[in-house]
Design an enzyme around this catalytic site. Structure first.
Site, PDB file in Angstrom:
ATOM      1  N   CYS A 155      46.973 -69.747 -12.739  1.00 36.51           N
ATOM      2  CA  CYS A 155      47.299 -71.134 -12.408  1.00 36.51           C
ATOM      3  C   CYS A 155      48.660 -71.182 -11.709  1.00 36.51           C
ATOM      4  CB  CYS A 155      47.369 -72.068 -13.609  1.00 36.51           C
ATOM      5  SG  CYS A 155      45.913 -72.040 -14.634  1.00 36.51           S
TER       6      CYS A 155
ATOM      7  N   LYS B 260      45.814 -64.032  -7.800  1.00 36.38           N
ATOM      8  CA  LYS B 260      46.826 -63.071  -7.372  1.00 36.38           C
ATOM      9  C   LYS B 260      47.634 -62.518  -8.532  1.00 36.38           C
ATOM     10  CE  LYS B 260      49.227 -60.861  -4.289  1.00 36.38           C
ATOM     11  NZ  LYS B 260      48.568 -59.655  -3.767  1.00 36.38           N
TER      12      LYS B 260
ATOM     13  N   TRP C  95      43.148 -72.038 -12.628  1.00 40.16           N
ATOM     14  CA  TRP C  95      42.212 -70.918 -12.734  1.00 40.16           C
ATOM     15  C   TRP C  95      41.750 -70.949 -14.190  1.00 40.16           C
ATOM     16  CZ3 TRP C  95      41.766 -66.210 -15.395  1.00 40.16           C
ATOM     17  CH2 TRP C  95      40.863 -65.297 -14.847  1.00 40.16           C
TER      18      TRP C  95
ATOM     19  N   ASN D  93      51.081 -73.381 -17.265  1.00 39.18           N
ATOM     20  CA  ASN D  93      50.484 -72.108 -16.839  1.00 39.18           C
ATOM     21  C   ASN D  93      50.662 -71.142 -17.994  1.00 39.18           C
ATOM     22  OD1 ASN D  93      49.820 -69.676 -15.609  1.00 39.18           O
ATOM     23  ND2 ASN D  93      51.777 -69.502 -14.567  1.00 39.18           N
ATOM     24  N   GLY D  94      49.564 -70.502 -18.421  1.00 41.47           N
ATOM     25  CA  GLY D  94      49.628 -69.564 -19.544  1.00 41.47           C
ATOM     26  C   GLY D  94      48.497 -69.847 -20.515  1.00 41.47           C
TER      27      GLY D  94
ATOM     28  N   GLU E 282      41.063 -46.699  -4.638  1.00 37.60           N
ATOM     29  CA  GLU E 282      41.640 -47.912  -4.061  1.00 37.60           C
ATOM     30  C   GLU E 282      40.733 -48.480  -2.945  1.00 37.60           C
ATOM     31  OE1 GLU E 282      43.611 -50.037  -4.862  1.00 37.60           O
ATOM     32  OE2 GLU E 282      44.263 -51.065  -3.054  1.00 37.60           O
TER      33      GLU E 282
ATOM     34  N   GLU F  77      36.348 -56.220  -4.155  1.00 37.62           N
ATOM     35  CA  GLU F  77      37.095 -57.465  -4.316  1.00 37.62           C
ATOM     36  C   GLU F  77      36.770 -58.503  -3.259  1.00 37.62           C
ATOM     37  OE1 GLU F  77      41.136 -55.652  -4.148  1.00 37.62           O
ATOM     38  OE2 GLU F  77      41.547 -57.276  -5.523  1.00 37.62           O
TER      39      GLU F  77
ATOM     40  N   ARG G  37      46.828 -68.464  -6.787  1.00 36.01           N
ATOM     41  CA  ARG G  37      46.928 -68.258  -8.230  1.00 36.01           C
ATOM     42  C   ARG G  37      45.759 -68.909  -8.984  1.00 36.01           C
ATOM     43  NH1 ARG G  37      51.991 -66.731  -9.929  1.00 36.01           N
ATOM     44  NH2 ARG G  37      51.537 -67.532 -11.988  1.00 36.01           N
TER      45      ARG G  37
ATOM     46  N   LYS H 188      39.060 -52.264  -2.993  1.00 39.05           N
ATOM     47  CA  LYS H 188      39.245 -53.245  -1.918  1.00 39.05           C
ATOM     48  C   LYS H 188      37.896 -53.809  -1.477  1.00 39.05           C
ATOM     49  CE  LYS H 188      42.586 -54.160  -2.043  1.00 39.05           C
ATOM     50  NZ  LYS H 188      43.514 -53.565  -2.939  1.00 39.05           N
TER      51      LYS H 188
ATOM     52  N   HIS I  15      27.207 -34.202 -10.969  1.00 37.16           N
ATOM     53  CA  HIS I  15      27.010 -34.274 -12.423  1.00 37.16           C
ATOM     54  C   HIS I  15      26.355 -35.587 -12.829  1.00 37.16           C
ATOM     55  CE1 HIS I  15      29.113 -30.555 -13.022  1.00 37.16           C
ATOM     56  NE2 HIS I  15      30.010 -30.969 -12.131  1.00 37.16           N
TER      57      HIS I  15
HETATM   58  C1  F6R Z   1      43.793 -55.622  -6.148  1.00 38.06           C
HETATM   59  C2  F6R Z   1      44.820 -56.327  -6.840  1.00 38.06           C
HETATM   60  C3  F6R Z   1      44.903 -56.212  -8.314  1.00 38.06           C
HETATM   61  C4  F6R Z   1      46.377 -56.069  -8.725  1.00 38.06           C
HETATM   62  C5  F6R Z   1      46.503 -56.112 -10.244  1.00 38.06           C
HETATM   63  C6  F6R Z   1      47.936 -55.925 -10.697  1.00 38.06           C
HETATM   64  O1  F6R Z   1      43.844 -55.827  -4.775  1.00 38.06           O
HETATM   65  O2  F6R Z   1      45.598 -57.012  -6.234  1.00 38.06           O
HETATM   66  O3  F6R Z   1      44.142 -55.157  -8.791  1.00 38.06           O
HETATM   67  O4  F6R Z   1      46.869 -54.871  -8.216  1.00 38.06           O
HETATM   68  O5  F6R Z   1      46.036 -57.351 -10.716  1.00 38.06           O
HETATM   69  O6  F6R Z   1      48.772 -56.898 -10.173  1.00 38.06           O
HETATM   70  P1  F6R Z   1      50.334 -56.688 -10.147  1.00 38.06           P
HETATM   71  O7  F6R Z   1      50.638 -55.579  -9.233  1.00 38.06           O
HETATM   72  O8  F6R Z   1      50.901 -57.993  -9.698  1.00 38.06           O
HETATM   73  O9  F6R Z   1      50.732 -56.365 -11.560  1.00 38.06           O
END
Ligand code: F6R
Length: 614
Positions: free
Chosen positions: A2, A609, A74, A100-101, A489, A496, A27, A493, A512
């Protein structure tokens, strides 16, 4: 999760609040709302969906109030609905609150308040907050003026368990707002005759560059010209202002179609910023913030690197270089696992926490646990003054600039660069390495920006490949050693932002089990950047080709590429920093597939995010 914003000043609050919310949509974006104080009391406007839906509500432009709070949600407790969206008011509509929380004990508080005659209209944990404030306010009749409001907020907050950043306005105090945080982000931007509030700095950077960064349980009484800070006993405290160097333009799209594409391109400069002035000719690597001694580093029994998601993937690259250069056992842990697995930690352990936002709940909890167990803690964050860096014994920054797209790109490459610089610094302190090797690695790191630029030139080729595979249901990513970390990674990507199922495998593990899934037409993407492992991985690629797979190879080696369906040749560099280059075609591939599918690249479904809940 949020996002919250707030404003108190002399201008109409609602357009400023909407502007801030739009910048915080990353967010959370399932509903949004705002409250202002009008002549006839507290206004309340909410709508489900994006902030745009809120901004189009009839009557919103008629709000005249110059003080207000706002929220983009969120969902955690309760479905996305108008009733569940913020702000929430108490039953008498005296107080309005955005939060927020997560309030972990909301159920018992709710029952207690119900016994006192309060009614609840939403399924949220937040709704207890305004009612609890009202409960205390009404029982603090002997207190006069703003003290009554402040004490009511303080008493309510002391009852809350969990995490919160809250902004409270009260009909009786049209010239004040009270805000406080615990384990959730909140900053105050100070300007002339006005104060701005936000969950993050970029959202209000166009209004001011001067900020108060709040610590847990600091209560702030805001007026138009002032901000007064108090501790939990309500003793006044002094608070310094911090100046932020980023410019507002840095947080805008700058002509790119999406933030993600902009941030992929920005890796040329962000990695340069990460290195900064740490490498000086004929000098040792500069980390004044750390001041590690040979004695301290030699005494370490192990290093843990703890993080979530992409940051954890950067940690895998960090492990490789730290073990290689420092010969200290280094483990990489997922924060949400680490915090519950009773890790072996003592005062000879160094725990490194990586987080772009510095607000990730699991990473912060893992840090707190490590401190309790006696470890020294080091935070690597992109956000100066983030909760993680303030909780940690030591903090260093990636300086990658604001990352807005939900899918992390430039933060990841900057984290890898910084981990390599850190490993070189530690190796220099330990004096256990060949100086020539370290100097060559430094040179390779300094050449990265130019090589990133060359790698991005493959964009069109990646786009063509994206067009060929965007309708696929499953994609496999493989690699060995550091290339396995790149595969993880790359696969994340794709999932996501394109919603295509993908898996990453250590190339040697395929046979395996997972090779059973390979059949004609399945796409397998392999990264080949470590020359010592290239031949081995090529054998694994042959195994999938034999079973009909379509292959894309990302490599910096001189290979016969004719056996693969597609290939991208990236510049050669040291294997330890090769993820910084090899990930770029994979970031672009996920991006172009998402675009081809017509998806919202910057705000993928179900994601936010900054993951400030467990
Ligand atoms: C993927 C992504 C997430 C963050 C994860 C940690 O693209 O953005 O996997 O890497 O939520 O977030 P931070 O780095 O802010 O702790």
């Amino acid at each position: 999760m949020c996002g919250i914003v707030g404003y108190i000043g002399t201008k109409k609050a609602s357009p400023i609040l909407i502007n801030g919310l739009l910048r915080l949509e990353y967010r959370g974006y399932d509903s949004a709302g705002l409250s202002t104080i009008e002549k006839n009391g507290i206004s309340l406007m909410k709508n489900i969906g994006r902030v745009k839906n809120l901004s189009e509500l009839p009557g919103i432009d008629d709000l005249e109030g110059t003080i207000g709070i706002a929220h983009t949600r969120w969902a955690t407790h309760g479905i996305p609905s108008k009733e569940n969206s913020h702000p929430h008011t108490d039953n008498s509509k005296n107080f309005s609150v955005v939060h927020n929380g997560i309030i972990e004990n909301y159920y018992s508080l709710r029952n207690k308040l119900k016994d006192e005659g309060y009614t609840f209209y939403s399924e949220t944990d937040t709704e207890v907050i305004p009612n609890l404030i009202h409960y205390y306010y009404k029982n603090l009749k002997d207190e006069i003026g703003i003290n009554r409001f402040l004490k009511a907020v303080r008493n309510a907050c002391l009852d809350l368990k969990g995490s919160f950043a809250i902004e409270v306005i009260c009909k009786d105090f049209p010239d004040n707002m009270i805000v406080v945080r615990k384990d959730s982000p909140l900053v105050i931007g100070k300007a002339d005759g006005e104060n701005y509030l936000s969950s993050d700095i970029p959202a209000i950077l166009s209004f001011t560059r001067t900020f108060y960064l709040l610590n847990d349980f600091e209560f702030v009484v805001l007026s138009r010209n002032d901000a007064k800070f108090y501790d939990t006993d309500l003793n006044p405290i002094n608070k310094e202002l911090t100046s932020i160097e980023w410019d507002a333009i840095g947080a805008e799209k700058n002509g790119y179609e999406d933030y993600m594409l902009k941030e992929i391109h920005e890796q040329v400069t962000s990695t340069r910023e990460t290195v900064g002035a740490r490498f000086q000719e004929n000098q040792k690597t500069c980390f004044n913030e750390l001041n590690f001694t040979k004695e301290y580093l030699s005494s370490l029994n192990r290093i843990y690197i703890v993080a979530c998601g992409t940051a954890m993937h950067a940690g895998l690259a960090g492990k490789a270089i730290i073990e290689k250069l420092c010969r200290i056992q280094t483990e990489v842990d997922i924060a949400s696992e680490f915090r519950y697995r009773d890790p072996l930690i003592d005062d000879k352990t160094l725990c490194i926490f990586i987080s772009q936002s510095g607000e990730t709940a699991d990473t912060i909890a893992a840090l707190k646990l490590s401190k309790q167990k006696g470890a020294k803690t080091l935070a690597i964050s992109n956000v100066i003054g983030s909760s993680l860096s303030r909780e940690s014994d030591l903090a260093i920054y990636t300086h990658a600039g604001p990352e807005i797209a939900v899918a992390s790109t430039k933060a990841y490459t900057s984290q890898i660069v910084l981990l390599n610089v850190l490993a070189i610094y530690m190796a220099e302190v330990l004096e256990n390495n060949d100086i020539n090797y370290l100097n060559t690695l430094k040179k390779d790191i300094l050449e990265l920006p130019e090589k990133i630029s060359q790698t991005i030139e493959h964009s069109e080729c990646v786009k063509d490949f994206a067009k060929k595979i965007y309708q696929e249901k499953d994609v496999f990513y493989i690699g060995r050693g550091i290339d396995n970390a790149i595969a993880k990674e790359g696969s994340l990507k794709l999932k996501e932002i394109s919603y295509i199922h993908s898996e990453s495998y250590a190339a040697g593990e395929l046979k395996h089990g997972a090779i059973a899934l390979i059949e004609k037409g399945v796409t397998v993407i392999a990264s080949l950047t470590d020359k010592d492992l290239t031949k081995k991985t090529i054998s694994n690629i042959q195994e999938v080709i034999t079973r009909g797979a379509k292959t894309l190879i990302v490599t910096n080696q001189d290979l016969d590429l004719s056996t693969f369906d597609f290939s991208i040749k990236i510049p050669e560099t040291n294997a330890f920093i090769s993820p910084v280059l090899a990930i770029i075609p994979l970031q672009l591939l996920a991006y172009y597939i998402s675009k081809e599918k017509g998806l919202d690249v910057d705000k993928p479904r179900n994601l936010a995010k900054s993951v400030t809940v467990e």
